[in-house]
Design a protein around this motif. Structure first.
Motif: not given
Length: 342
Positions: A261-286
């Motif tokens: 649903v949302n776990d492809s490599e394309k999804d990962a790159h899109e998430l990175a593009d959204l968040l890069k440069g921001r003061l943040c941390h990503v919590n991946l939740i299986p």
């Protein structure tokens, strides 16, 4: 009748003044409550006449533990609590090397409708008061006989859908006269109610704000999170930027990984593009799988690939340790199973 747990020390001092009682009695009563004494008759230094006044005006609404599950894997304890009106809620105690954390519920049920969450099945019954949320912490501390030092508002309910009670709860647990849990030891998770992100930012609190993102496009987010029909990802990120600017606190973005649903490599790159440069941390939740939908947990290699992509963009990321996977760990599962049987 009023729940005494909803009262700050100042509230109770004002009540004493209005009822011709000495102000210092409020602090004595407060001390008893936080020593797990929840019966007025057991408060030894309180005069009998005041005890009778308290009984007429107040309850101390401590919930009853009606079900308890303890993980054999990691010691996680999940409690099902019955409130004074018969409604049931969940809270989870998680034991870490740095101390005990509790995941509290802020509502009975939830009306946000996120597709992968058992809490929202059946909708929202009602909001919890500040004192009822506090009681989850008090009863859990007594149950394990140890101090709880960290709180996550990530159980049943959307905290920003119960904003005023949640803010009062944060005041109560942070108070030097109560549990004295520092704001930096508290995390609040929201699905992204934008106006409340701004409001909380203006309060300049030092808690950690966690956004349940779970998708990289509005179209995909709408398919799993109805709130996305009201607030776009761009609007959420703009509010988050404001929050960081006002509080200087790092954001957390939660991303539940659903197989296919949302776990492809394309999804990962899109998430990175959204968040890069921001003061943040990503919590991946299986995700924890629930019987009411067909969502499956991402495969291990997909999770590892997703994490690697984010790291390559310089984004801080962790994969949430699966706590209590053997005890109906998914939020809302234990409550739903109990309701179905009763």
């Amino acid at each position: 009748m009023n729940n005494l747990l909803d009262y700050t020390l100042e509230d109770l001092q004002n009540w004493m003044k209005e009822n011709n009682e000495a102000k210092f009695r409020a602090k004595q009563i407060y001390d008893w409550i936080y020593k797990n004494v929840w019966n007025f008759d057991d408060m030894r230094n309180i005069p009998g006449s005041l005890k009778e006044k308290l009984k007429v005006n107040f309850n101390i609404n401590i919930p009853k533990v009606v079900a308890k599950r303890e993980s054999e894997k990691d010691g996680t304890v999940k409690n099902l609590l019955e409130m004074s009106d018969g409604n049931v809620i969940e809270c989870v105690i998680m034991k870490y090397k740095y101390g005990n954390s509790i995941c509290v519920s802020t509502q009975v049920g939830c009306r946000m409708g996120c597709k992968f969450c058992a809490s929202t099945l059946g909708g929202r019954i009602r909001n919890l008061t500040a004192g009822e949320i506090l009681s989850e912490v008090l009863v859990s501390q007594k149950l394990i006989g140890e101090r709880i030092s960290n709180i996550v508002l990530m159980g049943s309910g959307e905290p920003f859908d119960n904003y005023d009670n949640v803010m009062k709860f944060l005041e109560l647990v942070n108070s030097d006269n109560g549990l004295n849990i520092g704001q930096r030891h508290i995390t609040l998770s929201t699905c992204g109610i934008v106006p409340k992100i701004y409001e909380m930012a203006d309060n300049e609190m030092q808690i950690t704000l966690a956004i349940s993102l779970h998708a990289t496009t509005d179209e995909k987010r709408k398919s799993i999170m109805p709130i996305a029909n009201k607030y776009s990802i761009a609007e959420i990120l703009k509010a988050c930027d404001y929050y960081v600017e006002k509080t200087k606190r790092r954001m957390t973005f939660e991303y539940s990984l659903v197989n296919g649903v949302n776990d492809s490599e394309k999804d990962a790159h899109e998430l990175a593009d959204l968040l890069k440069g921001r003061l943040c941390h990503v919590n991946l939740i299986p995700i924890n799988e629930i019987k009411e939908n067909n969502f499956k947990k991402s495969r291990k290699n997909n999770i590892e690939r997703f994490e690697k992509v984010l790291r390559n963009y310089g984004i801080e990321v962790t994969v949430r340790r699966e706590m209590g996977s053997d005890i109906d760990a998914a939020c809302g599962q234990l409550r739903r199973n109990y309701i179905e049987k009763h």
